[in-house]
Every structure is written in C-alpha cells, then in structure tokens.
Design a protein around this motif. Structure first.
Motif, short mmCIF file in Angstrom:
data_model
loop_
_atom_site.label_atom_id
_atom_site.label_comp_id
_atom_site.label_asym_id
_atom_site.label_seq_id
_atom_site.Cartn_x
_atom_site.Cartn_y
_atom_site.Cartn_z
N ALA A 50 -46.47 -30.97 28.78
CA ALA A 50 -45.30 -30.36 28.15
C ALA A 50 -45.56 -28.87 27.94
O ALA A 50 -46.72 -28.45 27.86
N HIS A 51 -44.50 -28.10 27.82
CA HIS A 51 -44.60 -26.67 27.52
C HIS A 51 -44.86 -26.45 26.03
O HIS A 51 -45.49 -25.47 25.64
N LEU A 52 -44.31 -27.35 25.21
CA LEU A 52 -44.38 -27.22 23.76
C LEU A 52 -44.77 -28.56 23.17
O LEU A 52 -44.20 -29.59 23.53
N ILE A 53 -45.74 -28.53 22.24
CA ILE A 53 -46.12 -29.73 21.51
C ILE A 53 -45.93 -29.47 20.02
O ILE A 53 -46.41 -28.46 19.49
N LEU A 54 -45.22 -30.38 19.37
CA LEU A 54 -45.08 -30.37 17.92
C LEU A 54 -45.93 -31.53 17.42
O LEU A 54 -45.68 -32.68 17.78
N VAL A 55 -46.95 -31.24 16.62
CA VAL A 55 -47.89 -32.28 16.20
C VAL A 55 -48.03 -32.32 14.69
O VAL A 55 -48.13 -31.27 14.04
N ASP A 56 -48.04 -33.52 14.15
CA ASP A 56 -48.24 -33.73 12.72
C ASP A 56 -49.72 -33.51 12.39
O ASP A 56 -50.60 -33.75 13.23
N ALA A 79 -51.64 -25.62 29.28
CA ALA A 79 -51.77 -24.60 28.24
C ALA A 79 -50.48 -24.52 27.43
O ALA A 79 -49.79 -23.51 27.42
N PRO A 80 -50.15 -25.61 26.72
CA PRO A 80 -48.89 -25.63 25.98
C PRO A 80 -48.94 -24.76 24.73
O PRO A 80 -50.01 -24.44 24.21
N CYS A 81 -47.76 -24.41 24.27
CA CYS A 81 -47.61 -23.82 22.95
C CYS A 81 -47.68 -25.00 21.97
O CYS A 81 -47.02 -26.01 22.18
N ILE A 82 -48.51 -24.88 20.93
CA ILE A 82 -48.67 -25.99 19.98
C ILE A 82 -48.32 -25.53 18.57
O ILE A 82 -48.87 -24.54 18.07
N VAL A 83 -47.41 -26.28 17.95
CA VAL A 83 -47.03 -26.03 16.56
C VAL A 83 -47.44 -27.25 15.75
O VAL A 83 -46.99 -28.37 16.03
N MET A 84 -48.32 -27.05 14.77
CA MET A 84 -48.69 -28.14 13.88
C MET A 84 -47.72 -28.12 12.70
O MET A 84 -47.47 -27.07 12.11
N LEU A 93 -56.55 -26.07 5.95
CA LEU A 93 -55.93 -26.79 7.06
C LEU A 93 -55.29 -25.81 8.03
O LEU A 93 -55.43 -25.94 9.25
N ASN A 94 -54.62 -24.82 7.50
CA ASN A 94 -53.99 -23.79 8.32
C ASN A 94 -55.04 -23.09 9.19
O ASN A 94 -54.88 -22.92 10.39
N GLU A 95 -56.14 -22.72 8.56
CA GLU A 95 -57.24 -22.05 9.26
C GLU A 95 -57.85 -22.96 10.33
O GLU A 95 -58.13 -22.53 11.46
N ALA A 96 -58.05 -24.24 9.99
CA ALA A 96 -58.63 -25.20 10.94
C ALA A 96 -57.71 -25.39 12.15
O ALA A 96 -58.17 -25.46 13.29
N ALA A 97 -56.41 -25.46 11.88
CA ALA A 97 -55.44 -25.64 12.98
C ALA A 97 -55.46 -24.44 13.92
O ALA A 97 -55.48 -24.60 15.14
N HIS A 98 -55.47 -23.24 13.36
CA HIS A 98 -55.52 -22.05 14.20
C HIS A 98 -56.85 -21.95 14.95
O HIS A 98 -56.88 -21.59 16.12
#
Length: 124
Positions: A50-56, A79-84, A93-98
């Motif tokens: 996918a181009h974009l992944i939205l992940v919980d 190489a998708p764009c990933i939004v958690m 958590l924010n830092e770990a995700a980035h």
C-alpha cells in the motif's frame, strides 16, 4: 488525495477500521484494505504494498511500533507513508513510533478532516 492511493488499515477494533476506511474512501482512495492484527497487515503489505498505512498503536500480539519497525526493515513491504493512530498522548510512544519509522502520529479521537489533512500533507 490522488485517485490511485492504496491504503492499508491495521487496527484490532473493527469500528475504528470501518470509520478509517470510510474516511479514506470518501477522500478518494482507490483501494482500502483492512487487517485486524499486525501480523496479517504484514502479510497483506508483502502481497501488495500500500502507499499509505494507518496503524493502531496498541494491538494484541504485534503492536504498532513493532509493525512499523517490521515494515521499515524489509524491502518486501515497499516504502509506504505510515501514520500511527493512538489512544495515548504519550511522548515516549510518539518518540518510539518516529524512531521506528512512522511518518506521523495522531492521537484519538481523530477527526476525518484532520486525518485527511495530515495524509494530504504527508503525500505531497
């Protein structure tokens, strides 16, 4: 958003997946797929990136940060764009995700308008 956008939503809560899928479809995504857990999301991403992944962030088994790390560490996933998307407004958590490779982190509740705006900014 481009009409060729392929989106993968990875979230263990069906209501959240359905809401995110509706938002992405209404924004013009060509294809929206859903996975109820991280491991299934990886399989789906390997089959057709996918181009974009939205992940919980918080799922049983593979959590969002582990999922992001797995995607970023293997070329099969593209190489998708990933939004958690998380229910926790937490700096660690924010830092770990980035650090794992997320392009953005959004805190629930996420409005459809804010999500579309964030995705449009990231995909430019």
């Amino acid at each position: 958003m481009g009409g060729d956008l392929d989106v993968l939503i990875v979230d263990d809560h069906e209501a959240m997946r359905v809401m995110l899928a509706r938002v992405m479809a209404s924004a013009g995504a060509k294809r929206v797929r859903e996975a109820s857990r991280g491991e299934l999301g990886l399989e789906m991403q390997a089959e057709a990136p996918a181009h974009l992944i939205l992940v919980d962030s918080g799922m049983p088994g593979m959590d969002g940060v582990s999922f992001i790390s797995a995607v970023r560490s293997d070329a099969r996933y593209g190489a998708p764009c990933i939004v958690m998307i998380t229910g926790h407004d937490n700096a660690e958590l924010n830092e770990a995700a980035h650090a794992a490779g997320a392009n953005a982190v959004m805190v629930k509740p996420v409005s459809p308008r804010a999500l579309i705006s964030k995705v449009q900014d990231l995909l430019r």
